[in-house]
Design an enzyme around this catalytic site. Structure first.
Site, PDB file in Angstrom:
ATOM      1  N   ASN A  58      36.188  29.754  43.025  1.00  0.00           N
ATOM      2  CA  ASN A  58      37.574  29.389  42.963  1.00  0.00           C
ATOM      3  C   ASN A  58      38.448  28.857  43.616  1.00  0.00           C
ATOM      4  OD1 ASN A  58      36.683  30.968  44.971  1.00  0.00           O
ATOM      5  ND2 ASN A  58      38.186  32.374  45.851  1.00  0.00           N
ATOM      6  N   GLU A  60      42.775  28.568  44.853  1.00  0.00           N
ATOM      7  CA  GLU A  60      44.035  28.838  44.878  1.00  0.00           C
ATOM      8  C   GLU A  60      44.713  27.270  44.644  1.00  0.00           C
ATOM      9  OE1 GLU A  60      43.339  31.522  48.092  1.00  0.00           O
ATOM     10  OE2 GLU A  60      42.301  32.360  47.428  1.00  0.00           O
ATOM     11  N   GLU A  71      34.228  31.976  38.321  1.00  0.00           N
ATOM     12  CA  GLU A  71      33.578  32.142  37.132  1.00  0.00           C
ATOM     13  C   GLU A  71      34.425  31.711  35.721  1.00  0.00           C
ATOM     14  OE1 GLU A  71      34.812  34.727  38.989  1.00  0.00           O
ATOM     15  OE2 GLU A  71      34.163  36.062  38.933  1.00  0.00           O
ATOM     16  N   CYS A 105      37.765  38.085  34.221  1.00  0.00           N
ATOM     17  CA  CYS A 105      36.933  37.451  34.067  1.00  0.00           C
ATOM     18  C   CYS A 105      36.281  37.766  33.148  1.00  0.00           C
ATOM     19  CB  CYS A 105      36.238  36.647  35.393  1.00  0.00           C
ATOM     20  SG  CYS A 105      37.291  35.898  36.226  1.00  0.00           S
TER      21      CYS A 105
HETATM   22  N1  THU Z   1      37.546  35.598  43.253  1.00  0.00           N
HETATM   23  C1  THU Z   1      37.465  35.467  42.436  1.00  0.00           C
HETATM   24  O1  THU Z   1      37.369  34.539  42.515  1.00  0.00           O
HETATM   25  N2  THU Z   1      36.343  35.889  40.967  1.00  0.00           N
HETATM   26  C2  THU Z   1      36.391  37.035  40.407  1.00  0.00           C
HETATM   27  O2  THU Z   1      36.384  37.698  40.031  1.00  0.00           O
HETATM   28  C3  THU Z   1      37.036  37.826  42.052  1.00  0.00           C
HETATM   29  C4  THU Z   1      38.960  37.555  42.847  1.00  0.00           C
HETATM   30  C5  THU Z   1      39.356  34.828  43.146  1.00  0.00           C
HETATM   31  C6  THU Z   1      40.241  34.783  43.156  1.00  0.00           C
HETATM   32  C7  THU Z   1      40.926  35.065  44.204  1.00  0.00           C
HETATM   33  O3  THU Z   1      41.231  32.901  44.954  1.00  0.00           O
HETATM   34  C8  THU Z   1      40.119  34.987  45.382  1.00  0.00           C
HETATM   35  O4  THU Z   1      39.000  35.896  45.005  1.00  0.00           O
HETATM   36  C9  THU Z   1      40.885  36.220  46.239  1.00  0.00           C
HETATM   37  O5  THU Z   1      41.398  37.724  44.738  1.00  0.00           O
END
Ligand code: THU
Length: 146
Positions: A58, A60, A71, A105
């Site tokens: 992820n 941000e 994903e 996702c």
């Molecule tokens: N997140 C993911 O990377 N994949 C998911 O399927 C659920 C959430 C991340 C997004 C964000 O950076 C953090 O988790 C908190 O929501």
């Protein structure tokens, strides 16, 4: 006995080591996550039907909605490499409950994964294995547009 062929592996042995490899790729990706706002690092790894592995984390953003999921990163790497068929997915998160793919996702994975594809969600001490059909029942996909 030294000439005897090796005993065949137990039926689930190759899958177990494949899952281990995919988990290692997801964990390595998780370690690279940029998540200063949620402090919730996620790593995802996809194995394609050709056996290639693609990972993502992820990422941000200070403008919160612009962040992207692990994903999504793994899928982008897969498509960039010319691959389109997902065979297996692993998602690694922290916490006691495994973090399953978010709704968006699930749909992103659905584009490239059939209903029987298994998603393994792994957190600290807990693992959940679930199929795409269970994650996203009655889903809409590319075949609807044929
Ligand atoms: N997140 C993911 O990377 N994949 C998911 O399927 C659920 C959430 C991340 C997004 C964000 O950076 C953090 O988790 C908190 O929501």
């Amino acid at each position: 006995m030294s000439d005897a062929p090796d005993a065949p592996d137990a039926p689930d042995a190759p899958d177990a080591s494949a899952l281990e490899e995919l988990t290692a790729a997801a964990s390595a990706a998780q370690a690279k996550a940029h998540c200063p706002y949620s402090n919730y690092p996620v790593g995802a790894a996809i194995r394609t039907t050709s056996g290639e592995v693609f990972a993502g984390c992820n990422v941000e953003n200070a403008a919160y909605p612009e962040g992207t999921c692990a994903e999504a990163g793994a899928i982008a790497a897969m498509v960039l490499a010319g691959e389109r068929e997902i065979a297996e997915v692993v998602v690694v998160t922290g916490g006691t409950t495994p973090g399953t793919p978010c709704g968006g996702c699930r749909q992103r994975l659905r584009e490239f994964a059939g209903p029987d594809v298994v998603v393994t969600a792994i957190s600290e001490g807990a693992t959940l294995q679930i199929t795409m059909a269970e994650l996203l029942p009655n889903s809409f996909g590319p075949e609807f547009l044929e």
